[in-house]
Design a protein around this motif. Structure first.
Motif, PDB file in Angstrom:
ATOM      1  N   PRO A   1       0.887  -1.329   0.036  1.00  0.00           N
ATOM      2  CA  PRO A   1      -0.376  -0.094  -0.436  1.00  0.00           C
ATOM      3  C   PRO A   1       1.016   1.037   0.182  1.00  0.00           C
ATOM      4  CG  PRO A   1      -0.176  -1.554   2.235  1.00  0.00           C
ATOM      5  CD  PRO A   1       0.380  -1.838   0.949  1.00  0.00           C
ATOM      6  N   HIS A   2       2.124   1.292   0.810  1.00  0.00           N
ATOM      7  CA  HIS A   2       2.353   2.218   0.782  1.00  0.00           C
ATOM      8  C   HIS A   2       3.049   2.537  -0.892  1.00  0.00           C
ATOM      9  CE1 HIS A   2       3.147   1.383   4.981  1.00  0.00           C
ATOM     10  NE2 HIS A   2       2.369   2.315   4.906  1.00  0.00           N
ATOM     11  N   SER A   3       3.777   2.071  -1.669  1.00  0.00           N
ATOM     12  CA  SER A   3       4.782   1.983  -2.539  1.00  0.00           C
ATOM     13  C   SER A   3       3.335   2.230  -3.807  1.00  0.00           C
ATOM     14  CB  SER A   3       4.594   0.683  -3.019  1.00  0.00           C
ATOM     15  OG  SER A   3       5.839  -0.196  -2.370  1.00  0.00           O
ATOM     16  N   SER A   4       2.005   1.965  -3.656  1.00  0.00           N
ATOM     17  CA  SER A   4       0.695   2.410  -4.193  1.00  0.00           C
ATOM     18  C   SER A   4       0.080   3.600  -4.244  1.00  0.00           C
ATOM     19  CB  SER A   4       0.285   1.176  -4.600  1.00  0.00           C
ATOM     20  OG  SER A   4      -0.118  -0.046  -5.219  1.00  0.00           O
ATOM     21  N   ALA A   5       0.217   4.125  -3.024  1.00  0.00           N
ATOM     22  CA  ALA A   5      -0.008   5.343  -2.674  1.00  0.00           C
ATOM     23  C   ALA A   5       1.028   6.274  -3.318  1.00  0.00           C
ATOM     24  CB  ALA A   5       0.061   5.639  -1.159  1.00  0.00           C
ATOM     25  N   LEU A   6       2.813   5.836  -3.310  1.00  0.00           N
ATOM     26  CA  LEU A   6       3.229   6.795  -3.571  1.00  0.00           C
ATOM     27  C   LEU A   6       3.180   6.959  -5.168  1.00  0.00           C
ATOM     28  CD1 LEU A   6       5.805   8.701  -3.462  1.00  0.00           C
ATOM     29  CD2 LEU A   6       7.535   6.941  -3.053  1.00  0.00           C
ATOM     30  N   MET A   7       2.639   5.914  -5.835  1.00  0.00           N
ATOM     31  CA  MET A   7       2.902   5.805  -7.365  1.00  0.00           C
ATOM     32  C   MET A   7       1.548   6.551  -7.769  1.00  0.00           C
ATOM     33  SD  MET A   7       4.177   1.989  -8.505  1.00  0.00           S
ATOM     34  CE  MET A   7       3.464   1.138  -7.815  1.00  0.00           C
ATOM     35  N   LYS A   8       0.511   6.512  -6.981  1.00  0.00           N
ATOM     36  CA  LYS A   8      -0.136   7.405  -7.130  1.00  0.00           C
ATOM     37  C   LYS A   8       0.045   8.873  -7.028  1.00  0.00           C
ATOM     38  CE  LYS A   8      -5.189   8.349  -6.785  1.00  0.00           C
ATOM     39  NZ  LYS A   8      -5.180   9.153  -8.689  1.00  0.00           N
ATOM     40  N   LYS A   9       0.639   9.218  -6.310  1.00  0.00           N
ATOM     41  CA  LYS A   9       0.890  10.862  -6.263  1.00  0.00           C
ATOM     42  C   LYS A   9       2.841  10.977  -7.604  1.00  0.00           C
ATOM     43  CE  LYS A   9       3.473  13.193  -2.958  1.00  0.00           C
ATOM     44  NZ  LYS A   9       3.844  12.904  -1.014  1.00  0.00           N
ATOM     45  N   ILE A  10       3.035  10.581  -8.074  1.00  0.00           N
ATOM     46  CA  ILE A  10       4.091  10.752  -8.742  1.00  0.00           C
ATOM     47  C   ILE A  10       3.172  10.464 -10.298  1.00  0.00           C
ATOM     48  CG2 ILE A  10       5.903   9.089 -10.277  1.00  0.00           C
ATOM     49  CD1 ILE A  10       6.960   8.167  -7.030  1.00  0.00           C
ATOM     50  N   VAL A  11       2.386   9.821 -10.802  1.00  0.00           N
ATOM     51  CA  VAL A  11       1.565   9.647 -11.315  1.00  0.00           C
ATOM     52  C   VAL A  11       0.732  11.304 -11.829  1.00  0.00           C
ATOM     53  CG1 VAL A  11      -0.295   8.906 -13.156  1.00  0.00           C
ATOM     54  CG2 VAL A  11       1.499   7.066 -11.912  1.00  0.00           C
ATOM     55  N   ASP A  12       0.152  11.580 -10.554  1.00  0.00           N
ATOM     56  CA  ASP A  12      -0.735  12.538 -10.735  1.00  0.00           C
ATOM     57  C   ASP A  12       0.488  13.708 -10.339  1.00  0.00           C
ATOM     58  OD1 ASP A  12      -2.987  10.913  -9.721  1.00  0.00           O
ATOM     59  OD2 ASP A  12      -3.069  11.613  -8.084  1.00  0.00           O
ATOM     60  N   THR A  13       1.336  13.893 -10.063  1.00  0.00           N
ATOM     61  CA  THR A  13       2.224  14.766 -10.677  1.00  0.00           C
ATOM     62  C   THR A  13       2.748  14.720 -11.427  1.00  0.00           C
ATOM     63  OG1 THR A  13       2.994  14.307  -7.902  1.00  0.00           O
ATOM     64  CG2 THR A  13       4.060  16.349  -9.113  1.00  0.00           C
TER      65      THR A  13
END
Ligand code: NAD
Length: 470
Positions: free
Chosen positions: A150-162
């Motif tokens: 979950p931590h990696s997935s949440a961070l990947m979402k942040k990266i993609v959204d950025t």
């Protein structure tokens, strides 16, 4: 599509569908710009957060995160940026004489709207790797990473959204239901990385829309060690390949096939290496990762219990700590042939050793199982090596090493049958996300026009002449 209007991802899909030609017709420079933005995010902006997320999800040591996640992604991007111009160029092909007056070429065009579903073991690498290929080929993409990290997935979402607008790349988090909903939408290509069991579900769903698929799956990758091998260096490389990321690697050596007369010596070498790598107490070692979830821990624990019931002789390890999701690096020999460790993909830090007498026996053993993602050969014998290459099939092979074929961007990566369909990485990833459009351009009068109806004896003769001479 009407049956999909209630799908929670329908609107997102439609946004990308409407945007696909704008993305695919964007100039080479725009693709490079996107790749560079992703590179900056991984290499600079989010680098430390990535390592933190991996530590939380998998207890992944920083060195392994740098090497197997950040380096891989950045390396993939650099490679794509270096070669994209060449990959995108139309490729001229010969035109047969019977088509005189025409020329032919292949145009590499984006497939359209793509779905990328990724696993948890190298969350960043196995999500952004396919995305790099999708962007290089000019696609839009919706990504569904694993719910296990979950931590990696949440961070990947942040990266993609950025980095991206959702009309070109979007990431949705969720469990199986999320995949199931997404799979109902008529994607142009689905790139899935995960287990063979789920791979079959993906392929069935893709069949509904005849979406093309790339399936990067797993399985039991054998490591064959013959009596001519340098056992010392083989042990070092194999223990590294097997126990990195706590054995949770699709191409880690799943089991060893060791020639009978060198088994004891090889086991001794492996034990020495494990002590040198992780000390006498690997639990305290900062170089050793953890099992991803309690559920995965329980699965591996039950494999150890089954090994005990099937005559397994534990040469090293077999120590576990449920609270810490810790399983010591474990070597087990003497297993009965029905032991689960010899049946299912292990995907954890347990290394069973099976012995064989002749190289033909080793080949027969490998071929009695599904075709593997990787097959490793440790031998100084050219004859044995050639024989193993000629009479087995695998997605990839290293000779006197393991795992490193993954890191060569110039090689196709993927499995065969049960271990996968299609290839990824570099040019092969670009091709997976491209439609190779066949184009013939007629410049002048074409010979085929002589054969248009109404037919006659003369035209039949001409057709026979064409068959014979062109
Ligand atoms: P998995 O197949 O359980 O899950 C992969 C993804 O599929 C996840 O995002 C998950 O949410 C989704 N998923 C799970 N069940 C689903 C269902 N019923 N319908 C639709 N989607 C579903 O795999 P995993 O446990 O995440 O990863 C381990 C497996 O992946 C191993 O078999 C390993 O060998 C393989 N793997 C292969 C590669 C490769 O490059 N070939 C790389 C890493 C892992």
């Amino acid at each position: 599509m009407t049956e999909n209007t209630n799908n929670p991802y329908y609107n997102l899909f439609i946004k990308q569908k409407n945007n696909q030609f704008k993305v695919s017709n964007g100039a080479y420079n725009q693709r490079i710009k996107k790749l560079s933005a992703l590179q900056r995010a991984i290499e600079i902006t989010f680098r430390e957060e990535i390592k933190e997320a991996l530590l939380k999800d998998l207890g992944k040591p920083y060195v392994e995160s740098e090497m197997t996640e950040i380096y891989q992604i950045v390396g993939d991007i650099k490679h794509a940026k270096n070669y994209l111009h060449k990959w995108m160029r139309n490729k001229k092909v010969k035109t047969p004489l019977s088509m005189l007056g025409a020329s032919s070429y292949i145009k590499y065009e984006a497939k359209g709207v793509c779905l990328i579903i990724s696993p948890w073991n190298f969350p960043f690498n196995l999500t952004f790797g396919p995305l790099i290929s999708a962007i290089s080929a000019g696609n839009t993409a919706i990504i569904k990473p694993s719910e296990m990290t979950p931590h990696s997935s949440a961070l990947m979402k942040k990266i993609v959204d950025t980095v991206f607008s959702e009309e070109e790349v979007a990431l949705v988090e969720g469990e199986v239901q999320t995949s199931t909903d997404l799979l109902k939408l008529p994607f142009n290509h689905i790139f899935f990385t995960g287990s063979p069991t789920v791979g079959k579900i993906i392929m069935k769903a893709a069949a509904e829309h005849l979406a093309s698929v790339t399936l990067e799956l797993g399985g039991k990758s054998p490591t064959i060690i013959d009596e001519t091998a340098n056992l010392k260096t083989a042990a070092k490389k194999i223990m590294w390949g097997k126990f990195m990321n706590c054995g949770q690697i699709c191409i880690s050596p799943d089991y060893a096939l060791v020639q009978q007369n060198v088994k004891n010596q090889f086991i001794e070498e492996c034990k020495n290496v494990l002590k040198a790598f992780y000390s006498n107490n690997p639990k305290e070692s900062s170089s050793y990762a953890r099992i991803v979830t309690p559920k995965h821990f329980e699965r591996l624990k039950s494999l150890l219990t089954d090994a005990e019931d099937n005559g397994g002789n534990f040469e090293f390890g077999n120590i576990t700590d449920k609270a810490k999701k810790y399983i010591a690096p474990t070597i087990v020999s003497g297993l009965g042939e029905n032991a689960l460790l010899l049946e299912e993909e292990i995907f954890g830090p347990i290394f069973p050793m099976v012995t064989y007498k002749t190289i033909d026996d080793a080949i027969a053993y490998v071929n009695s199982k599904e075709r593997p993602l990787a097959l490793y050969i440790y031998s100084k014998s050219k004859r044995n090596t050639e024989k193993l290459l000629s009479y087995t099939r695998a997605g990839g092979t290293c000779i006197n090493n393991n795992i490193i074929h993954y890191a060569n961007h110039n090689l196709p990566f993927g499995g065969v049958n049960n271990s996968g369909i299609g290839k990824s990485h570099g040019y092969y990833g670009f091709k997976a996300f491209s439609n190779e459009r066949a184009i013939v351009k007629q410049h002048t009068f074409g010979i085929t026009e002589l054969l248009f109806p109404p037919y006659s004896n003369y035209k039949e003769k001409l057709a026979r002449f064409t068959v014979k001479w062109f």
